[in-house]
Design a protein around this motif. Structure first.
Motif, PDB file in Angstrom:
ATOM      1  N   GLN A  34       0.865  -1.173   0.000  1.00  0.00           N
ATOM      2  CA  GLN A  34       0.000   0.000   0.000  1.00  0.00           C
ATOM      3  C   GLN A  34       0.904   1.226   0.000  1.00  0.00           C
ATOM      4  O   GLN A  34       2.029   1.177   0.500  1.00  0.00           O
ATOM      5  CB  GLN A  34      -0.878   0.053   1.248  1.00  0.00           C
ATOM      6  CG  GLN A  34      -1.982  -0.964   1.274  1.00  0.00           C
ATOM      7  CD  GLN A  34      -2.843  -0.820   2.519  1.00  0.00           C
ATOM      8  OE1 GLN A  34      -2.359  -0.482   3.584  1.00  0.00           O
ATOM      9  NE2 GLN A  34      -4.121  -1.107   2.372  1.00  0.00           N
ATOM     10  N   ILE A  35       0.387   2.309  -0.513  1.00  0.00           N
ATOM     11  CA  ILE A  35       1.135   3.567  -0.486  1.00  0.00           C
ATOM     12  C   ILE A  35       0.666   4.357   0.733  1.00  0.00           C
ATOM     13  O   ILE A  35      -0.537   4.564   0.929  1.00  0.00           O
ATOM     14  CB  ILE A  35       0.903   4.371  -1.770  1.00  0.00           C
ATOM     15  CG1 ILE A  35       1.346   3.552  -2.975  1.00  0.00           C
ATOM     16  CG2 ILE A  35       1.638   5.703  -1.711  1.00  0.00           C
ATOM     17  CD1 ILE A  35       1.049   4.188  -4.309  1.00  0.00           C
ATOM     18  N   ASP A  36       1.622   4.771   1.563  1.00  0.00           N
ATOM     19  CA  ASP A  36       1.271   5.511   2.783  1.00  0.00           C
ATOM     20  C   ASP A  36       1.102   7.007   2.487  1.00  0.00           C
ATOM     21  O   ASP A  36       1.215   7.455   1.340  1.00  0.00           O
ATOM     22  CB  ASP A  36       2.285   5.257   3.899  1.00  0.00           C
ATOM     23  CG  ASP A  36       3.667   5.804   3.607  1.00  0.00           C
ATOM     24  OD1 ASP A  36       3.814   6.670   2.710  1.00  0.00           O
ATOM     25  OD2 ASP A  36       4.619   5.377   4.284  1.00  0.00           O
ATOM     26  N   GLU A  37       0.836   7.774   3.525  1.00  0.00           N
ATOM     27  CA  GLU A  37       0.571   9.211   3.375  1.00  0.00           C
ATOM     28  C   GLU A  37       1.779  10.010   2.882  1.00  0.00           C
ATOM     29  O   GLU A  37       1.647  11.147   2.433  1.00  0.00           O
ATOM     30  CB  GLU A  37       0.052   9.806   4.697  1.00  0.00           C
ATOM     31  CG  GLU A  37       1.040   9.765   5.845  1.00  0.00           C
ATOM     32  CD  GLU A  37       1.043   8.453   6.622  1.00  0.00           C
ATOM     33  OE1 GLU A  37       1.839   8.347   7.565  1.00  0.00           O
ATOM     34  OE2 GLU A  37       0.277   7.539   6.291  1.00  0.00           O
ATOM     35  N   HIS A  38       2.973   9.411   2.921  1.00  0.00           N
ATOM     36  CA  HIS A  38       4.184  10.072   2.431  1.00  0.00           C
ATOM     37  C   HIS A  38       4.552   9.630   1.008  1.00  0.00           C
ATOM     38  O   HIS A  38       5.604  10.011   0.500  1.00  0.00           O
ATOM     39  CB  HIS A  38       5.362   9.776   3.366  1.00  0.00           C
ATOM     40  CG  HIS A  38       5.098  10.138   4.785  1.00  0.00           C
ATOM     41  ND1 HIS A  38       4.986  11.449   5.219  1.00  0.00           N
ATOM     42  CD2 HIS A  38       4.891   9.378   5.876  1.00  0.00           C
ATOM     43  CE1 HIS A  38       4.737  11.466   6.512  1.00  0.00           C
ATOM     44  NE2 HIS A  38       4.672  10.216   6.930  1.00  0.00           N
ATOM     45  N   GLY A  39       3.702   8.804   0.404  1.00  0.00           N
ATOM     46  CA  GLY A  39       3.971   8.315  -0.941  1.00  0.00           C
ATOM     47  C   GLY A  39       4.948   7.157  -0.981  1.00  0.00           C
ATOM     48  O   GLY A  39       5.445   6.801  -2.040  1.00  0.00           O
TER      49      GLY A  39
END
Length: 65
Positions: A34-39
């Motif tokens: 998954q891609i987190d909030e920081h990319g």
């Protein structure tokens, strides 16, 4: 037939060895992330012990045959 030439083929890739079996399925070491909030990608599942083949679409038809 061109597809027959792929049977048994093995080659090195960045994620490890990839192999093509007699049904022309590729066996490879995979990662699901998954891609987190920081990319950044955060790995959720990884095939550590053995490569996977036909994992996501086990009943997929083979339209090329």
């Amino acid at each position: 037939m061109l597809l027959d030439a792929f049977v048994g083929l093995e080659f090195a890739c960045p994620q490890g060895k990839v192999k093509v079996d007699e049904k022309n399925y590729t066996w490879l070491y995979s990662r699901i992330a998954q891609i987190d909030e920081h990319g950044e990608f955060q790995t959720i599942v990884e095939s550590e012990e053995q490569p996977w083949s036909k994992l996501l679409f086990p009943d997929h038809e083979e339209p090329w045959k």
